[in-house]
Enzyme design. Structure first.
Site, PDB file in Angstrom:
ATOM      1  CE  LYS A 213      -4.143  -1.784  -0.148  1.00  7.19           C
ATOM      2  NZ  LYS A 213      -5.120  -1.841   0.937  1.00  7.19           N
ATOM      3  NE  ARG A 247      -7.498  -8.592  -1.461  1.00  5.87           N
ATOM      4  CZ  ARG A 247      -6.984  -7.695  -2.310  1.00  5.87           C
ATOM      5  NH1 ARG A 247      -6.073  -6.816  -1.870  1.00  5.87           N
ATOM      6  NH2 ARG A 247      -7.372  -7.671  -3.565  1.00  5.87           N
TER       7      ARG A 247
END
Length: 268
Positions: A213, A247
């Site tokens: 991210k 994830r």
């Protein structure tokens, strides 16, 4: 008491524009081959998405999303019994994905985007990932603001849990995802990571989707393709917070990091 073993969800984006691997697995053959690699690396679940949810992403048509995802689900299901998650906000995509062999609905809108999604959930036994997002992918990173990010998310999850259970959805089917990077600044993301135990205290499994991210790049200057080591570090740190699912893009490095963290946690 030692933490339960974390399950690793391998990401399979069959999109041309996802933030870190857009286009890499866009063709059928490449997507199936990558699924095989994720399974070989130790993935416990495969999460398949046909619409990018990166900041400022544009929506994809129903037909395009179906064409991208359903054949891949069918191909994986023919070869493996591994649980498959469909990453979608569209009820019809979720419905057809379940019919093709998917087991989990991963809805980044927490069933707020498509009013028909509740009907799909009610008429299935699939697990449901309920994610928090402020805004939509098109505007979520413009100016995210919270009174208290952790407290606001806890209120959101309690409202969603209450609504779903009142709608006849068994509580034990729900998985919570704080939505790292979805309408959050780097500081918001760090606060969520520091207080993960407050989310697991709600008594439901929590999924952490922090892989590659942007906040990791903001903190280190590394490009998305260089953030797997950082992802593994955060994954390892999550072990003592009771996280149930991770994830990630790089299953192998995450598996090793979690194995070491779990061994330390279980030591006398």
């Amino acid at each position: 008491m030692t933490p339960a073993a974390i399950k690793i969800m391998g990401i399979l984006n069959v999109t041309p524009d996802s933030f870190s691997d857009g286009g890499s697995f866009y063709s059928f053959d490449l997507a199936v081959a990558h699924a095989e690699n994720l399974i070989a690396d130790g993935a416990d679940i495969i999460d398949i998405g046909g619409e990018s949810t990166r900041p400022f992403a544009k929506p994809v048509s129903l037909d395009n999303e179906l064409q991208r995802t359903i054949p891949i689900i069918e191909a994986i299901r023919r070869r493996h019994r591994i649980p498959i998650s469909i990453d979608t906000v569209k009820a019809e995509v979720a419905r057809r994905a379940l019919a093709a062999g998917a087991d989990i609905i991963n809805d980044i809108s927490a069933l707020r985007h498509d009013p028909d999604m509740l009907d799909v959930v009610q008429n299935s036994t699939a697990a449901v990932i309920v994610m928090h997002m402020q805004g939509t992918p098109a505007d979520m990173q413009v100016n995210p603001v919270y009174d208290n990010v952790v407290g606001d998310l806890l209120k959101f999850f309690q409202e969603r849990i209450d609504w779903l259970t009142a709608s006849g959805v068994d509580r034990d089917r729900l998985i919570l995802d704080p939505g790292i990077g979805f309408g959050k600044t780097a500081d918001h993301n760090l606060s969520i990571l520091k207080h993960l135990s407050r989310f697991t205290a709600l008594g439901l499994p929590v999924l952490l989707a922090h892989s590659r991210k942007r906040f990791l790049g903001e903190l280190t200057g590394l490009a998305a393709s260089q953030r797997d080591q950082l992802t593994a570090v955060v994954s390892a740190l999550s072990v003592n917070h009771g996280i149930s699912y991770l994830r990630v893009h790089d299953v192998a490095s995450t598996r090793l990091a979690v194995r070491l963290a779990e061994a330390i946690a279980q030591a006398e």
